[in-house]
Design an enzyme around this catalytic site. Structure first.
Site, PDB file in Angstrom:
ATOM      1  N   VAL A  28      -2.959-101.525  90.667  1.00 47.44           N
ATOM      2  CA  VAL A  28      -3.796-100.407  91.385  1.00 47.44           C
ATOM      3  C   VAL A  28      -3.604 -99.057  90.757  1.00 47.44           C
ATOM      4  O   VAL A  28      -4.713 -98.322  90.496  1.00 47.44           O
ATOM      5  CB  VAL A  28      -3.044-100.316  92.956  1.00 47.44           C
ATOM      6  CG1 VAL A  28      -3.996 -99.374  93.732  1.00 47.44           C
ATOM      7  CG2 VAL A  28      -3.181-101.871  93.420  1.00 47.44           C
ATOM      8  N   LYS A  78       2.027-101.159 101.600  1.00 44.10           N
ATOM      9  CA  LYS A  78       2.118-101.635 102.730  1.00 44.10           C
ATOM     10  C   LYS A  78       3.782-101.709 103.251  1.00 44.10           C
ATOM     11  O   LYS A  78       4.108-101.345 104.482  1.00 44.10           O
ATOM     12  CB  LYS A  78       1.151-102.852 103.121  1.00 44.10           C
ATOM     13  CG  LYS A  78       1.605-103.882 102.274  1.00 44.10           C
ATOM     14  CD  LYS A  78       0.425-104.260 101.493  1.00 44.10           C
ATOM     15  CE  LYS A  78       0.802-105.074 100.312  1.00 44.10           C
ATOM     16  NZ  LYS A  78      -0.182-105.685  99.634  1.00 44.10           N
ATOM     17  N   GLU A  97      -5.076 -95.523 103.391  1.00 41.11           N
ATOM     18  CA  GLU A  97      -5.966 -96.553 103.445  1.00 41.11           C
ATOM     19  C   GLU A  97      -5.945 -97.957 102.958  1.00 41.11           C
ATOM     20  O   GLU A  97      -6.322 -98.937 103.392  1.00 41.11           O
ATOM     21  CB  GLU A  97      -7.236 -95.854 103.145  1.00 41.11           C
ATOM     22  CG  GLU A  97      -8.609 -96.356 103.456  1.00 41.11           C
ATOM     23  CD  GLU A  97      -9.043 -96.971 105.040  1.00 41.11           C
ATOM     24  OE1 GLU A  97      -9.137 -95.904 105.769  1.00 41.11           O
ATOM     25  OE2 GLU A  97      -8.739 -97.938 105.257  1.00 41.11           O
ATOM     26  N   VAL A 121      -4.067-101.522 103.650  1.00 37.44           N
ATOM     27  CA  VAL A 121      -4.617-102.628 104.555  1.00 37.44           C
ATOM     28  C   VAL A 121      -6.224-102.852 104.149  1.00 37.44           C
ATOM     29  O   VAL A 121      -6.988-102.191 104.027  1.00 37.44           O
ATOM     30  CB  VAL A 121      -4.664-102.213 106.109  1.00 37.44           C
ATOM     31  CG1 VAL A 121      -5.206-103.469 106.986  1.00 37.44           C
ATOM     32  CG2 VAL A 121      -3.146-102.111 106.537  1.00 37.44           C
ATOM     33  N   ASP A 130       2.530-110.523 104.202  1.00 36.95           N
ATOM     34  CA  ASP A 130       1.819-109.455 103.837  1.00 36.95           C
ATOM     35  C   ASP A 130       0.877-109.158 104.766  1.00 36.95           C
ATOM     36  O   ASP A 130       0.422-107.926 105.270  1.00 36.95           O
ATOM     37  CB  ASP A 130       1.297-109.969 102.434  1.00 36.95           C
ATOM     38  CG  ASP A 130       0.227-108.713 101.988  1.00 36.95           C
ATOM     39  OD1 ASP A 130       0.651-107.787 101.550  1.00 36.95           O
ATOM     40  OD2 ASP A 130      -1.098-109.006 102.090  1.00 36.95           O
ATOM     41  N   LYS A 144       0.245-105.878 107.339  1.00 37.40           N
ATOM     42  CA  LYS A 144      -1.019-105.084 107.686  1.00 37.40           C
ATOM     43  C   LYS A 144      -1.322-105.367 109.150  1.00 37.40           C
ATOM     44  O   LYS A 144      -1.904-104.257 109.395  1.00 37.40           O
ATOM     45  CB  LYS A 144      -2.059-105.993 106.901  1.00 37.40           C
ATOM     46  CG  LYS A 144      -1.850-105.809 105.167  1.00 37.40           C
ATOM     47  CD  LYS A 144      -2.779-106.540 104.349  1.00 37.40           C
ATOM     48  CE  LYS A 144      -2.503-106.194 102.761  1.00 37.40           C
ATOM     49  NZ  LYS A 144      -3.203-107.305 102.032  1.00 37.40           N
ATOM     50  N   GLY A 156      -7.303-106.551  94.493  1.00 44.57           N
ATOM     51  CA  GLY A 156      -7.786-106.281  93.362  1.00 44.57           C
ATOM     52  C   GLY A 156      -7.731-104.936  93.154  1.00 44.57           C
ATOM     53  O   GLY A 156      -7.723-103.989  93.831  1.00 44.57           O
TER      54      GLY A 156
HETATM   55  N1  HSE Z   1      -1.384-109.457  97.760  1.00 49.53           N
HETATM   56  C1  HSE Z   1      -2.587-108.860  98.564  1.00 49.53           C
HETATM   57  C2  HSE Z   1      -3.768-109.557  98.982  1.00 49.53           C
HETATM   58  C3  HSE Z   1      -2.917-107.505  97.768  1.00 49.53           C
HETATM   59  O1  HSE Z   1      -3.714-110.835  98.458  1.00 49.53           O
HETATM   60  O2  HSE Z   1      -4.404-109.252  99.765  1.00 49.53           O
HETATM   61  C4  HSE Z   1      -3.680-106.697  98.526  1.00 49.53           C
HETATM   62  O3  HSE Z   1      -2.815-105.875  99.569  1.00 49.53           O
END
Ligand code: HSE
Length: 349
Positions: A12, A96, A120, A123, A192, A196, A294
């Site tokens: 990122v 997150k 932002e 999520v 994850d 979110k 990504g």
């Molecule tokens: N590992 C997370 C996903 C990355 O695959 O959505 C983006 O938050």
């Protein structure tokens, strides 16, 4: 010229550099990446000479007004974010885990110091969802937020169905494409996604919710190719879906693999794409769709926050509601369908 620092130059953080380099309009094309904090060195990178391991240097530099935290983890990343806010610097993040665990404290610290803490990108990757929830939906009562919020698992489920790949094979490619978490267990086990939906539900309910409070979290580890084929015979796909909805004085929040019929927009969400459906009492259902993971999509969301921090368009936001008010409930309601092999799945509509 606005000086910023990027903490963590991975998928990122590197994407943030790319997006800023190609920016064509103000204020983003006037941003100077003055520091990159990373333990690694990048001798061949055009900004290789800006790489440092010394966070205190960044903190002490009054010309740095925005700190971009793309480090990951909830240890050092949290400490650096808090220190930056206390030093009067805006903080923008895709992290997150930190938002989930420390968002309340960090938003309060931002407000106290006259800056903003924006997330932002935490999520839905490149999908704008937090700013719309914080702004456009504020005049309405949000009844439900539901989403496919994890790119990795959506990529895996898509490829288990379309190319007959095993979960492990599809995960390997998702990792190569930079979608997966450093520890992909967080993707596969639904953690994850849970982080979110906790962030989104918290905004919708105007309170702070941690994913650890979500009563039901199930990932995709037990979804088999046979389940996917049997679902297909019913005209359904299997997708990992998070739902947060008001049911009386309860908020039903859960993460689980669902069968999705072809009447739902979520049926069409493939690859690493995400979708978020928000239902308001006045507006009805609104659906957001886009790349959920990504480098560049996530960086685009980070850069949108950088722009809002610089231009003063974002306001420091602290949620008001007291900690009581909603009982979080993972069991209420929901429709189930049993597949021909006897496995029972929730049905999303
Ligand atoms: N590992 C997370 C996903 C990355 O695959 O959505 C983006 O938050």
């Amino acid at each position: 010229m606005t000086n910023i620092a990027i903490l963590g130059f991975g998928v990122v953080g590197g994407g943030v550099y790319e997006v800023i380099s190609r920016a064509s309009k103000s204020p983003l094309n006037e941003v100077n990446i003055k520091y990159i904090l990373d333990l690694r060195s990048f001798p061949d990178h055009p900004l290789g000479d800006r790489v440092t391991t010394d966070f205190d240097k960044i903190l002490a530099d009054e010309s740095v007004s925005v700190v971009v935290e793309t480090m990951g983890g909830d240890g050092v990343a949290y400490k650096f974010s808090l220190a930056a806010l206390k030093a009067g610097k805006n903080v923008v993040t895709s992290n997150k885990a930190v938002v989930d665990k420390y968002g309340k404290e960090l938003e309060a610290a931002a407000k106290e110091n006259g800056v903003v803490y924006l997330y932002e990108a935490s999520v839905g990757g490149g999908i704008p969802i937090i700013a719309p929830l914080n702004n456009c939906f504020m005049g309405d009562d949000i009844l439900r937020v539901a989403g496919i919020l994890n790119g990795t698992t959506n990529y895996i489920l898509t490829h288990m169905q379309s190319d007959g790949k095993s979960l492990e094979e599809a995960l390997k490619t998702a990792q190569e494409l930079g979608y997966a978490e450093a520890d992909p267990h967080a993707d596969l086990a639904g953690l994850d996604t849970a982080r979110k939906i906790a962030i989104l539900a918290g905004i919708a309910l105007d309170k702070y919710i941690s994913y650890t409070e979500i009563p039901y979290i199930e990932g995709i580890e037990n979804v088999t190719s046979e389940d996917i084929a049997l679902a297909e015979q019913l005209g359904c796909v299997i997708r990992l879906i998070a739902v947060a909805e008001r049911v009386g004085d309860k908020a039903r929040i859960l993460v689980a693999p669902h069968l999705v019929g072809n009447g739902s927009l979520f049926h069409a969400i493939r690859e690493a794409f995400n979708a978020v459906s928000v239902t308001g009492s006045a507006v009805g259902e609104v659906v957001f769709y886009g790349q959920g993971a990504g480098s560049l999509p996530t960086a685009a969301a980070v850069c949108g926050d950088i722009e809002r921090a610089i231009s003063g368009k974002a306001r420091a936001h602290v949620r008001q509601a007291c900690d009581e008010g909603f009982i979080l409930d993972g069991s209420t309601g929901g429709k189930f369908i049993t597949l021909a092999n006897g496995k029972k799945y929730r049905y999303f509509e």
